[in-house]
Design an enzyme around this catalytic site. Structure first.
Site, PDB file in Angstrom:
ATOM      1  N   HIS A   1     -61.182  13.796 -34.127  1.00 57.72           N
ATOM      2  CA  HIS A   1     -59.802  14.322 -33.557  1.00 57.72           C
ATOM      3  C   HIS A   1     -59.957  15.576 -32.942  1.00 57.72           C
ATOM      4  O   HIS A   1     -59.034  16.555 -33.167  1.00 57.72           O
ATOM      5  CB  HIS A   1     -58.853  14.664 -35.174  1.00 57.72           C
TER       6      HIS A   1
ATOM      7  N   TYR B   1     -61.897  17.333 -45.588  1.00 56.47           N
ATOM      8  CA  TYR B   1     -60.985  18.180 -44.599  1.00 56.47           C
ATOM      9  C   TYR B   1     -60.871  19.597 -44.710  1.00 56.47           C
ATOM     10  O   TYR B   1     -61.337  20.358 -43.794  1.00 56.47           O
ATOM     11  CB  TYR B   1     -59.557  17.632 -44.606  1.00 56.47           C
TER      12      TYR B   1
ATOM     13  N   ASN C   1     -51.952   9.120 -39.495  1.00 63.44           N
ATOM     14  CA  ASN C   1     -52.449   8.292 -38.151  1.00 63.44           C
ATOM     15  C   ASN C   1     -51.189   7.710 -37.841  1.00 63.44           C
ATOM     16  O   ASN C   1     -50.024   7.604 -38.422  1.00 63.44           O
ATOM     17  CB  ASN C   1     -53.672   7.501 -38.299  1.00 63.44           C
TER      18      ASN C   1
END
Ligand code: NDP
Length: 505
Positions: free
Chosen positions: A55, A337, A127
């Site tokens: 990303h 993350y 997403n």
């Protein structure tokens, strides 16, 4: 207020000359004494921070979520109470390409939203697809290596990509979406997005339900063909970023309707497949969309690096009334993350303004690189302490989550209810003829450079999803139908064994 146009050095002293180096004589070498020159060069060398591993290419905007319906029976989260309006920052991205990649690649689009709620930040990191390729976080780095660059050639490799995807049959559903017309949106404004995972909601009575988040575009779905995308990419690699920015500047604020799908704990126990498997969806007919409100984007960032590049999201950031689920892929992302942001931006990345909560933060973390606030001054650094600082707020504890079974490395394929092809087949069956033709065309084009054995593997998976889907793809790729049908009778391991050889005709 200081005159912002006047140049100073890094600690505020006036700079006398910003164009001419100090040299020993009019034609002589530059001297070390030109400290402003040294500072400029040294800072420039450090201006690029590590890009996101995935990303990396993204665009962002601010906006708000307005709740128009009453879902308080499901959740006590203040952000989801009737009439609530919450500021947010949203970042769109492609997944595989690096920071300089073109916007109009065939890929899924990341959509990460940071809601600045009264109860702390809630990050929904999803997403533009309701599902994902893989369901075990063990496969996460491998998926990303397969879609990133080949270690020998340094180039992206369709062979690596399809080899990996077809060895994991659970990828089939997401492959079908990625190869469908929605694999290249016309703009970020013209696509839906989803929280993908199963989350949980719990209300004032601490009653839990399982939940999926859906955001449906109010601009209508629009997509690009391969040919249209190639023509755009030849002249504009920032096409989607430009579209979003300019629409917001024109005052055309894009909006998405926010919806929930809800499954009770009882329904989950009886569901015909694992409701926590991210490679599946919950059918709309059984779990209809429940309207919540409207998400709108209405303000562009002032500075790309400060706000878009430094924005950091993690699904671990939830607020009371919203929780996790046993989804094993979600569980892995809860760690990965935040850890990526600690590496990329540093341990104090939540102090960067775009990431900062709008409510007081009292997490009592201390120190670390780039600690730029008061570091909690002289308050106790430990807990418990007799002064009563840093008291946990037990009233927000979520209800215990029921789990079952012994600890073990379970393979979902051993679960007799597991069907990796039903969802992709259902999608094929809801498509009209135009969409099906595009799906076949795009898949065949993407697989053109791939060896025969891998093409067979995917055609077999499509055949198992729907015989017409597999037959049409086999025709488009020039595969022998008798071989597809014979391979489709094998079990997963048998299919892999039969399709290991790249020389397969
Ligand atoms: P429904 O007929 O109720 O819904 C079909 C869904 O498919 C709609 O949400 C539609 O989105 C979406 N859709 C249409 N074309 C595409 C495409 N090319 N790529 C992705 N989504 C598309 O069927 P079910 O709920 O029974 O689901 C059938 C299949 O639809 C699923 O297997 C899944 O692949 C797909 N789907 C299902 C979703 C769900 O949460 N149930 C969500 C999104 C997709 P829209 O209405 O916006 O056009």
């Amino acid at each position: 207020m200081a005159d912002i146009k006047k140049l100073t050095n890094e600690v505020g002293a006036p700079v006398a000359d910003n164009e001419h180096s100090i040299t020993a004589g009019p034609r002589g070498p530059v001297v070390m004494q030109d400290v402003w020159l040294m500072e400029k060069m040294a800072h420039f060398n450090r201006e690029v921070i590590p890009e996101r591993r995935m990303h990396a290419k993204g665009w962002g905007a601010y906006g708000k979520l307005k709740v128009t319906q009453d879902v308080s029976r499901l959740t006590k989260a203040k952000v989801l109470q009737p009439g609530a309006e919450t500021e947010l920052f949203l970042r769109f991205s492609t997944v595989a390409g690096e920071r300089g990649a073109a916007d109009c690649e065939r890929d899924i689009r990341g959509v990460a939203v940071k809601f600045y709620t009264q109860e702390g930040n809630w990050d929904l990191v999803g997403n533009n697809t309701p599902t994902f390729f893989i369901r075990d976080v063990h496969n996460f780095s491998d998926l990303n290596r397969a879609v990133k660059r080949d270690p020998k050639t340094g180039r992206r490799s369709a062979q690596n990509n399809w080899d990996f995807w077809t060895l994991l049959p659970e990828c089939h559903h997401q492959i079908t979406i990625t190869m469908s017309e929605r694999g290249i949106p016309a703009s970020f404004r013209n696509m839906n997005f989803y929280g993908e995972h199963t989350f949980s909601l719990y209300n004032q009575q601490n009653e839990r339900v399982w939940c999926k988040f859906h955001f449906k575009t109010k601009q209508g779905i629009r997509c690009l063909t391969n040919e249209e995308a190639a023509a755009i990419t030849a002249v504009d690699r920032e096409y989607h970023g430009k579209d979003l920015y300019e629409a917001i500047e024109r005052g055309e604020y894009p909006q998405w309707g926010m919806y929930l799908q809800i499954m009770t704990e009882e329904q989950a126990r009886k569901h015909y497949e694992n409701p926590f498997d991210i490679t599946k969806v919950w059918p709309h007919k059984e779990f209809p969309l429940i309207e919540v409100g409207v998400l709108e984007l209405n303000r562009n960032p002032e500075n790309y690096f400060a706000e878009v590049e430094q924005s950091a999201f993690t699904p671990a950031h939830v607020v009371p009334g919203i929780g996790f689920s046993p989804d094993r892929f979600l569980q892995g992302r809860l760690f990965a993350y935040g850890d990526a942001q600690r590496y990329r931006l540093g341990v104090n990345h939540n102090h960067i303004p775009v990431n900062q909560a709008k409510v007081p933060v009292q997490e009592y973390h201390r120190d670390g690189a780039m600690r730029v606030d008061g570091n909690y001054g002289g308050t106790p650094a430990y807990s418990p302490n007799s002064a009563g600082y840093w008291t946990a707020q037990a009233e927000v504890a979520e209800p215990p989550m029921p789990l079952e079974g012994a600890m073990w490395r379970y393979d979902p394929k051993d679960d007799p209810t597991d069907d990796c092809f039903r969802a992709g087949g259902n999608l094929w069956r809801v498509m009209d003829e135009r969409q099906r033709a595009l799906l076949i065309h795009n898949t065949a084009a993407d697989m053109a450079p791939v060896t025969r054995n891998v093409q067979y593997r995917h055609a077999v998976h499509c055949y198992l999803a729907d015989p017409a889907y597999g037959t049409r793809l086999a025709e488009a790729l020039g595969l022998r139908m008798a071989t597809v049908e014979a391979l489709a009778r094998l079990d997963h391991q048998g299919l892999i064994q039969a399709t290991l050889s790249g020389t397969m005709e």
